[in-house]
Design a protein around this motif. Sequence first.
Motif, mmCIF file in Angstrom:
data_model
loop_
_atom_site.group_PDB
_atom_site.id
_atom_site.type_symbol
_atom_site.label_atom_id
_atom_site.label_comp_id
_atom_site.label_asym_id
_atom_site.label_seq_id
_atom_site.Cartn_x
_atom_site.Cartn_y
_atom_site.Cartn_z
ATOM 1 N N THR A 177 -22.899 -26.834 -5.204
ATOM 2 C CA THR A 177 -22.451 -26.826 -6.596
ATOM 3 C C THR A 177 -23.701 -26.739 -7.460
ATOM 4 O OG1 THR A 177 -22.538 -29.226 -6.815
ATOM 5 C CG2 THR A 177 -20.434 -28.283 -6.122
ATOM 6 N N ASP A 178 -23.486 -26.512 -8.757
ATOM 7 C CA ASP A 178 -24.592 -26.617 -9.700
ATOM 8 C C ASP A 178 -24.147 -27.502 -10.861
ATOM 9 O OD1 ASP A 178 -23.188 -25.094 -11.601
ATOM 10 O OD2 ASP A 178 -24.665 -23.509 -11.689
ATOM 11 N N PRO A 179 -25.078 -27.891 -11.739
ATOM 12 C CA PRO A 179 -24.717 -28.800 -12.838
ATOM 13 C C PRO A 179 -23.694 -28.224 -13.817
ATOM 14 C CG PRO A 179 -27.085 -28.799 -12.507
ATOM 15 C CD PRO A 179 -26.530 -27.681 -11.660
ATOM 16 N N ASN A 180 -23.499 -26.890 -13.825
ATOM 17 C CA ASN A 180 -22.537 -26.262 -14.733
ATOM 18 C C ASN A 180 -21.143 -26.150 -14.142
ATOM 19 O OD1 ASN A 180 -24.455 -25.734 -16.812
ATOM 20 N ND2 ASN A 180 -25.245 -24.051 -15.570
ATOM 21 N N GLY A 181 -20.951 -26.671 -12.935
ATOM 22 C CA GLY A 181 -19.641 -26.638 -12.313
ATOM 23 C C GLY A 181 -19.409 -25.442 -11.401
ATOM 24 N N LEU A 182 -20.407 -24.573 -11.263
ATOM 25 C CA LEU A 182 -20.280 -23.449 -10.347
ATOM 26 C C LEU A 182 -20.279 -23.967 -8.917
ATOM 27 C CD1 LEU A 182 -20.226 -20.310 -10.268
ATOM 28 C CD2 LEU A 182 -22.705 -20.393 -10.019
ATOM 29 N N ARG A 183 -19.469 -23.351 -8.092
ATOM 30 C CA ARG A 183 -19.394 -23.720 -6.672
ATOM 31 C C ARG A 183 -19.597 -22.463 -5.850
ATOM 32 N NH1 ARG A 183 -17.273 -28.557 -5.765
ATOM 33 N NH2 ARG A 183 -16.746 -28.042 -3.613
ATOM 34 N N GLY A 184 -20.140 -22.640 -4.668
ATOM 35 C CA GLY A 184 -20.302 -21.504 -3.790
ATOM 36 C C GLY A 184 -20.649 -21.949 -2.385
ATOM 37 N N CYS A 185 -20.827 -20.966 -1.531
ATOM 38 C CA CYS A 185 -21.260 -21.259 -0.174
ATOM 39 C C CYS A 185 -22.141 -20.117 0.315
ATOM 40 C CB CYS A 185 -20.080 -21.485 0.764
ATOM 41 S SG CYS A 185 -19.003 -20.064 0.956
ATOM 42 N N GLY A 186 -22.984 -20.448 1.270
ATOM 43 C CA GLY A 186 -23.878 -19.460 1.833
ATOM 44 C C GLY A 186 -23.956 -19.617 3.335
ATOM 45 N N PHE A 187 -24.108 -18.495 3.992
ATOM 46 C CA PHE A 187 -24.257 -18.453 5.437
ATOM 47 C C PHE A 187 -25.625 -17.856 5.730
ATOM 48 C CE2 PHE A 187 -19.849 -18.498 4.443
ATOM 49 C CZ PHE A 187 -19.267 -19.270 5.433
ATOM 50 N N PHE A 188 -26.416 -18.543 6.532
ATOM 51 C CA PHE A 188 -27.787 -18.142 6.822
ATOM 52 C C PHE A 188 -27.939 -17.954 8.329
ATOM 53 C CE2 PHE A 188 -27.793 -20.531 2.947
ATOM 54 C CZ PHE A 188 -28.827 -20.049 2.163
ATOM 55 N N HIS A 189 -28.270 -16.744 8.749
ATOM 56 C CA HIS A 189 -28.579 -16.496 10.159
ATOM 57 C C HIS A 189 -30.096 -16.625 10.292
ATOM 58 C CE1 HIS A 189 -28.645 -13.716 13.873
ATOM 59 N NE2 HIS A 189 -28.418 -14.962 14.229
ATOM 60 N N VAL A 190 -30.521 -17.612 11.053
ATOM 61 C CA VAL A 190 -31.941 -17.935 11.180
ATOM 62 C C VAL A 190 -32.388 -17.622 12.607
ATOM 63 C CG1 VAL A 190 -33.667 -19.773 11.010
ATOM 64 C CG2 VAL A 190 -31.727 -19.721 9.410
ATOM 65 N N ARG B 248 -25.643 -14.501 3.491
ATOM 66 C CA ARG B 248 -24.466 -14.009 2.786
ATOM 67 C C ARG B 248 -23.952 -15.139 1.927
ATOM 68 N NH1 ARG B 248 -21.631 -12.142 6.790
ATOM 69 N NH2 ARG B 248 -22.566 -10.096 6.643
ATOM 70 N N GLY B 249 -23.789 -14.871 0.631
ATOM 71 C CA GLY B 249 -23.367 -15.910 -0.294
ATOM 72 C C GLY B 249 -22.136 -15.528 -1.080
ATOM 73 N N TYR B 250 -21.355 -16.538 -1.413
ATOM 74 C CA TYR B 250 -20.115 -16.357 -2.152
ATOM 75 C C TYR B 250 -20.112 -17.287 -3.364
ATOM 76 C CZ TYR B 250 -18.672 -14.251 2.249
ATOM 77 O OH TYR B 250 -18.599 -13.457 3.370
ATOM 78 N N HIS C 195 -27.112 -10.725 1.145
ATOM 79 C CA HIS C 195 -25.916 -10.147 0.545
ATOM 80 C C HIS C 195 -25.146 -11.220 -0.201
ATOM 81 C CE1 HIS C 195 -21.893 -7.819 0.948
ATOM 82 N NE2 HIS C 195 -22.399 -7.752 -0.268
ATOM 83 N N GLN C 196 -25.433 -11.322 -1.480
ATOM 84 C CA GLN C 196 -24.599 -12.120 -2.364
ATOM 85 C C GLN C 196 -23.423 -11.211 -2.686
ATOM 86 O OE1 GLN C 196 -25.449 -15.399 -2.849
ATOM 87 N NE2 GLN C 196 -26.956 -14.722 -1.341
ATOM 88 N N THR C 197 -22.239 -11.568 -2.235
ATOM 89 C CA THR C 197 -21.125 -10.628 -2.250
ATOM 90 C C THR C 197 -20.729 -10.170 -3.656
ATOM 91 O OG1 THR C 197 -19.488 -12.401 -2.151
ATOM 92 C CG2 THR C 197 -20.237 -11.439 -0.055
ATOM 93 N N ALA C 198 -21.225 -10.830 -4.682
ATOM 94 C CA ALA C 198 -20.980 -10.383 -6.050
ATOM 95 C C ALA C 198 -21.876 -9.197 -6.413
ATOM 96 C CB ALA C 198 -21.224 -11.534 -7.025
ATOM 97 N N TYR C 199 -22.819 -8.863 -5.546
ATOM 98 C CA TYR C 199 -23.772 -7.772 -5.749
ATOM 99 C C TYR C 199 -23.875 -6.944 -4.463
ATOM 100 C CZ TYR C 199 -25.351 -10.927 -9.480
ATOM 101 O OH TYR C 199 -25.411 -11.762 -10.563
#
Length: 123
Positions: free
Chosen positions: A80-93, A102-104, A35-39
């Motif tokens: 982060t990515d080279p274009n300046g985008l930032r985010g975080c992800g939570f992974f239940h393993v 789940r990503g933001y 679940h990428q919360t943007a989708y």
Amino acid sequence: MSPSPKSVVDTWVKAFNAADVDALAALYHPDAVNHQTAYAPLEGRDNIRRLFETEFARATMVCNVENLFEDGDWAILEWTDPNGLRGCGFFHVVDGLIRLQRGYFDRLTFYKAQNIPLDDIIA
């Protein structure tokens, strides 16, 4: 013994940065949810694999790890990515496979940086 959540996400980052869809898909449980919360949430390894195929076909994506933490069955990734985008992800393993991710991140910033038509943001 199964790999730790942190090591699974470390492997995930390497596969992501190589745009290796097969290696990424192999890290997910067959019934995983991404679940990428943007989708809307995606259910199942096959649907998650298709997401990666689609996104790598239309965008150059890189995940630079800022922080990677582990707490029990969870790994938490700040990136982060080279274009300046930032985010975080939570992974239940569980048992060495990702059951829930789940990503933001900011979808509009991602589309603009990747020159993806903004009409696609409505879809």
